[in-house]
Design an enzyme around this catalytic site. Sequence first.
Site, short mmCIF file in Angstrom:
data_model
loop_
_atom_site.label_atom_id
_atom_site.label_comp_id
_atom_site.label_asym_id
_atom_site.label_seq_id
_atom_site.Cartn_x
_atom_site.Cartn_y
_atom_site.Cartn_z
N CYS A 171 47.18 86.48 -46.91
CA CYS A 171 48.02 86.72 -46.08
C CYS A 171 49.11 86.96 -45.34
O CYS A 171 48.27 87.87 -44.15
CB CYS A 171 49.14 85.28 -47.03
N ASP A 228 43.39 75.87 -42.04
CA ASP A 228 44.15 76.37 -42.69
C ASP A 228 45.18 75.98 -41.03
O ASP A 228 45.11 76.13 -40.20
CB ASP A 228 44.26 77.38 -42.73
N HIS A 260 44.73 77.08 -46.13
CA HIS A 260 45.66 78.53 -46.73
C HIS A 260 45.54 78.56 -47.56
O HIS A 260 45.61 77.88 -49.00
CB HIS A 260 46.62 78.30 -45.50
#
Length: 292
Positions: A171, A228, A260
């Site tokens: 991330c 995502d 995600h």
Amino acid sequence: MNDESNKHDSRELQMNEKLTRRKFMVTASLATGFAMAVHPVSAKTITTDSNGLLAGAVKIPVKNGAIPAYRAQPASGSNFPIILVVQEIFGVHEHIQDVVRRLAKLGYLAIAPELFVRQGDVLKLSSVEEIRAVVAKVPDAQVFADLDATLAWAVKSSQGNVDRVGITGFCWGGRITWLYAAYNPKVKAGVAWYGRLVGESTPLTPRHPVDIAATLSVPVLGLYGGKDTGIPLESVDKVRTLLASGRSKSEIVVYPEAPHAFFADYRPSYRETEAKDGWDRLQKWFKSQGLM
């Protein structure tokens, strides 16, 4: 020393000079569990033991202080290939520490420094909005300098091999993986998990992966989810095209049905099939680049 290394050293000195203008002393310690904001933790959470490992919290000397980090490596041997592990926005909590142990089980010296600690202790914050407010204050220059210091510590104090260095991040850390691979010529390969690729240029975050993709010389494997909602596939395709025009031989893999944070086994976003495939690709990627 080649021109690329000279440029890196010059940039490092300039960044360190800026950072030392403000004195600090870090007293925060690493998490002993999961960040407050991610509770409740999923029953699917993976726990890797430390049998056969030297694992635990360490302090990384930086300008005017020290930052905490989590390190794991095989209990015996030396000259280990090094993998820098870059955290999500939730800090170096139990999930990131577990990833560090997984890498150590493969024979790496893996280490994850706490990169937000000057701006605040995100581990104790209960909302994502509060955490994002802290993370938004973190300058890339500070992150790069701290990763440089972490790498230096791994070589000097923990028997790491400076000629075999890789980086992986998740991330927020996925974005940093791309950028640090372009920044530090010591890095031989990277694996970026669903890191943001485009963004506004600001004094704290002047460049993004899209800005360095065409000139990147280090092979980076990007792992992304087709579902995502925070990283549009248009941006993934744009960076993939730029990478193809360069010389890094980087690749991007998109898992069509993954959201995600599909690797985060402690969260509802976890997708076991895609996570296992991504982990297998990480291992093969690092090995193909001479990191094992």
